[in-house]
Design a protein around this motif. Structure first.
Motif, PDB file in Angstrom:
ATOM      1  N   UNK A 164     -20.741  78.868  75.228  1.00  0.00           N
ATOM      2  CA  UNK A 164     -19.703  77.960  75.510  1.00  0.00           C
ATOM      3  C   UNK A 164     -18.795  77.626  74.305  1.00  0.00           C
ATOM      4  N   UNK A 165     -19.613  77.362  73.296  1.00  0.00           N
ATOM      5  CA  UNK A 165     -18.956  76.877  71.949  1.00  0.00           C
ATOM      6  C   UNK A 165     -18.024  78.145  71.507  1.00  0.00           C
ATOM      7  N   UNK A 166     -18.730  79.481  71.492  1.00  0.00           N
ATOM      8  CA  UNK A 166     -17.957  80.726  71.025  1.00  0.00           C
ATOM      9  C   UNK A 166     -16.524  80.735  72.041  1.00  0.00           C
ATOM     10  N   UNK A 167     -16.852  80.476  73.206  1.00  0.00           N
ATOM     11  CA  UNK A 167     -15.624  80.750  74.179  1.00  0.00           C
ATOM     12  C   UNK A 167     -14.523  79.642  73.806  1.00  0.00           C
ATOM     13  N   UNK A 168     -14.917  78.413  73.691  1.00  0.00           N
ATOM     14  CA  UNK A 168     -13.972  77.488  73.442  1.00  0.00           C
ATOM     15  C   UNK A 168     -13.203  77.817  72.096  1.00  0.00           C
ATOM     16  N   UNK A 169     -13.887  78.304  71.203  1.00  0.00           N
ATOM     17  CA  UNK A 169     -13.291  78.692  69.846  1.00  0.00           C
ATOM     18  C   UNK A 169     -12.429  79.654  69.930  1.00  0.00           C
ATOM     19  N   UNK A 170     -12.890  80.738  70.748  1.00  0.00           N
ATOM     20  CA  UNK A 170     -11.868  82.063  70.821  1.00  0.00           C
ATOM     21  C   UNK A 170     -10.736  81.523  71.562  1.00  0.00           C
ATOM     22  N   UNK A 171     -10.819  80.759  72.630  1.00  0.00           N
ATOM     23  CA  UNK A 171      -9.497  80.487  73.321  1.00  0.00           C
ATOM     24  C   UNK A 171      -8.639  79.792  72.379  1.00  0.00           C
ATOM     25  N   UNK A 172      -8.935  78.626  71.966  1.00  0.00           N
ATOM     26  CA  UNK A 172      -8.196  77.999  70.929  1.00  0.00           C
ATOM     27  C   UNK A 172      -7.560  78.578  69.722  1.00  0.00           C
ATOM     28  N   UNK A 173      -8.546  79.062  69.063  1.00  0.00           N
ATOM     29  CA  UNK A 173      -8.072  80.075  67.675  1.00  0.00           C
ATOM     30  C   UNK A 173      -7.070  81.102  68.244  1.00  0.00           C
ATOM     31  N   UNK A 174      -7.692  81.739  69.237  1.00  0.00           N
ATOM     32  CA  UNK A 174      -6.690  83.221  69.759  1.00  0.00           C
ATOM     33  C   UNK A 174      -5.339  82.795  70.197  1.00  0.00           C
ATOM     34  N   UNK A 175      -5.322  81.788  70.922  1.00  0.00           N
ATOM     35  CA  UNK A 175      -4.084  81.128  71.453  1.00  0.00           C
ATOM     36  C   UNK A 175      -3.165  80.811  70.273  1.00  0.00           C
ATOM     37  N   UNK A 176      -3.638  80.036  69.276  1.00  0.00           N
ATOM     38  CA  UNK A 176      -2.828  79.708  68.238  1.00  0.00           C
ATOM     39  C   UNK A 176      -2.504  80.628  67.156  1.00  0.00           C
ATOM     40  N   UNK A 177      -3.301  81.806  66.968  1.00  0.00           N
ATOM     41  CA  UNK A 177      -3.178  82.713  65.961  1.00  0.00           C
ATOM     42  C   UNK A 177      -2.106  83.554  66.605  1.00  0.00           C
ATOM     43  N   UNK A 178      -2.214  83.916  67.863  1.00  0.00           N
ATOM     44  CA  UNK A 178      -1.281  84.746  68.623  1.00  0.00           C
ATOM     45  C   UNK A 178       0.132  84.282  68.571  1.00  0.00           C
ATOM     46  N   UNK A 179       0.217  83.034  69.059  1.00  0.00           N
ATOM     47  CA  UNK A 179       1.584  82.277  69.265  1.00  0.00           C
ATOM     48  C   UNK A 179       2.185  82.066  67.669  1.00  0.00           C
ATOM     49  N   UNK A 180       1.257  81.794  66.592  1.00  0.00           N
ATOM     50  CA  UNK A 180       2.008  81.683  65.246  1.00  0.00           C
ATOM     51  C   UNK A 180       2.204  82.985  64.584  1.00  0.00           C
ATOM     52  N   UNK A 181       1.360  83.812  64.482  1.00  0.00           N
ATOM     53  CA  UNK A 181       1.370  85.280  63.862  1.00  0.00           C
ATOM     54  C   UNK A 181       1.921  86.367  64.297  1.00  0.00           C
TER      55      UNK A 181
END
Length: 226
Positions: A164-181
């Protein structure tokens, strides 16, 4: 053509912490200036004012050097207590996006990720030094939310909790990295609010008209953010 590497400054032997900070700054600045392909350990050493052997005693190659330079930036991320799970998520999303928009973060992260696509050892090092190390923010946020009564206690299985921790991290970090970079779109308060609604309550709540409850009906959900 990049300018010649500067001559090392001889100003006495700096303490280890000072030398490390100078090397990290020099590495990130060099990536912005000359890029991954032209970056060398000698160039970084000269820019930081240390001997090249000082770098090699700490990092065996420029890949590990750059990963540590990126990790040092990510270690600056914090999760201030904003009083609710929603507030904590929105705050860290905006802070993370601002960090990614800094030229030294952008250039360093993009360079090392691109290089890692054909270097499995470098990819493993990124996961250990950056990704796994930042999951403490997820753990901290969940513990706060559980203490407030916003989230249920951890599952009995430690493996379930880790997934669950892995999934939460992937969702948040993935969305912000994609949106920004990748998309190069702003991560402002409005986007952070909409993303957090989607994360907390799903597609139905995120699609509901503004002004209605976050569950798609009057009253909405109770997430501790009211």
């Amino acid at each position: 053509m990049p300018s010649p590497a500067p001559t090392p400054r001889r100003v006495g032997r700096p303490r280890s912490a000072q030398a490390d900070a100078a090397i990290m700054d020099a590495t990130r600045a060099a990536l912005v200036e000359v890029g991954w392909g032209k970056l060398t350990m000698g160039y970084v050493a000269a820019r930081a004012g240390v001997a090249k052997t000082t770098l090699y005693r700490r990092w065996p190659n420029k890949g590990e050097l750059v990963v540590h330079a990126v990790a040092a930036l990510f270690d600056e991320l914090e999760l201030p207590d904003r009083g609710s799970l929603r507030g904590d998520i929105e705050g860290v999303v905006i802070s993370f996006a601002r960090m990614l928009q800094r030229p030294e973060t952008n250039a360093s992260l993009m360079a090392v990720v691109a290089e890692s696509t054909h270097d499995p050892l470098l990819r493993e090092h990124i996961r250990e030094a950056i990704v796994d190390r930042q999951k403490h923010l997820v753990l901290q946020g969940r513990e706060r939310a559980q203490a407030r009564g916003e989230l249920p206690p951890d599952a009995a299985s430690s493996e379930e909790n880790e997934r669950l921790v892995d999934l939460i991290f992937d969702v948040i970090a993935g969305a912000v990295v994609h949106r920004t970079l990748v998309s190069a779109e702003p991560v402002d308060e409005q986007w952070a609010e909409a993303f957090t609604t989607l994360l907390l309550h799903g597609l139905v709540a995120a699609s509901a008209p503004r002004g209605r409850g976050e569950g798609g009906s009057e009253g909405g959900y109770q997430d501790g953010s009211a």
